[in-house]
Design a protein around this motif. Structure first.
Motif, PDB file in Angstrom:
ATOM      1  N   GLU A   1       0.808  -1.219   0.000  1.00 37.22           N
ATOM      2  CA  GLU A   1       0.000   0.000   0.000  1.00 37.22           C
ATOM      3  C   GLU A   1       0.843   1.270   0.000  1.00 37.22           C
ATOM      4  O   GLU A   1       0.443   2.281  -0.570  1.00 37.22           O
ATOM      5  N   LYS A   2       1.977   1.234   0.673  1.00 33.72           N
ATOM      6  CA  LYS A   2       2.821   2.428   0.781  1.00 33.72           C
ATOM      7  C   LYS A   2       4.285   1.991   0.634  1.00 33.72           C
ATOM      8  O   LYS A   2       5.012   1.853   1.618  1.00 33.72           O
TER       9      LYS A   2
ATOM     10  N   PHE B   1       4.329   3.141   9.922  1.00 40.15           N
ATOM     11  CA  PHE B   1       3.219   3.317   8.987  1.00 40.15           C
ATOM     12  C   PHE B   1       2.058   3.918   9.765  1.00 40.15           C
ATOM     13  O   PHE B   1       1.727   3.438  10.856  1.00 40.15           O
TER      14      PHE B   1
ATOM     15  N   LYS C   1       0.690   7.305   5.506  1.00 37.51           N
ATOM     16  CA  LYS C   1       2.081   7.733   5.392  1.00 37.51           C
ATOM     17  C   LYS C   1       3.003   6.638   5.906  1.00 37.51           C
ATOM     18  O   LYS C   1       2.608   5.810   6.723  1.00 37.51           O
ATOM     19  N   ARG C   2       4.240   6.689   5.434  1.00 41.03           N
ATOM     20  CA  ARG C   2       5.287   5.755   5.863  1.00 41.03           C
ATOM     21  C   ARG C   2       6.539   6.566   6.157  1.00 41.03           C
ATOM     22  O   ARG C   2       6.850   7.514   5.432  1.00 41.03           O
TER      23      ARG C   2
END
Length: 167
Positions: A118-119, A135, A145-146
């Motif tokens: 996903e990220k 994460f 966000k990561r």
């Protein structure tokens, strides 16, 4: 879990080896961190606990989940019980620390495979580079966000507060 569409579809194991249904966290903002007890970044546990206490008090819909991992430099070799004791005695951790997992490779915990998909990281990297990657998952179960290991917990506060303000 190929059919998973959100963070809340997974059931990683808790410190006792029992399913920890992430669906119980639906509607919450969750910060996920792969932790280690013997890493140069381990002092981040103190900052994570401060962030948790500061925000969870006024926002019970915020939590942090720690996932101990021994894949990077053998820096978390202890048992789940030893890891829990270490986190509590040395850093006063009160947020949930789940059972030890792999975050990369064939045996990676499915929720971590999903998070990375996903990220992705820098240049689309679909692996965790080191301990204490973070994460942020929003109320809708999507990754917001990561952050890399070097990002300090205190630097996450603004993004977490923004996620908490979104309804």
């Amino acid at each position: 879990m190929a059919s998973a569409t959100s963070f809340y579809d997974f059931k990683p194991k808790d410190k006792r080896g029992k399913d920890f249904a992430l669906s119980d966290l639906k509607g919450k903002v969750v910060l996920i961190v792969n932790t280690a007890s013997k890493c140069g970044f381990t002092p981040q546990l103190e900052g994570l606990e401060k962030l948790y206490k500061d925000l969870h008090t006024s926002h019970p819909d915020f939590t942090i989940l720690g996932f101990p991992c021994n894949q990077f430099g053998n820096q978390d070799p202890g048992s789940n019980d030893e890891i829990q004791e270490f986190c509590q005695l040395n850093y006063g951790v009160t947020f949930p620390v789940l059972g030890k997992v792999d975050v990369n490779g064939d045996g990676a915990e499915p929720v971590w495979e999903w998070l990375k998909k996903e990220k992705p990281g820098v240049m689309g990297l679909k692996r965790v580079k080191w301990n204490f990657e973070k994460f942020l998952v929003g109320r809708d179960g999507k990754v917001i966000k990561r952050w890399a290991s070097v990002t300090k917990p205190e630097d996450l506060r603004g993004e977490v507060e923004k996620a908490l303000a979104a309804k």
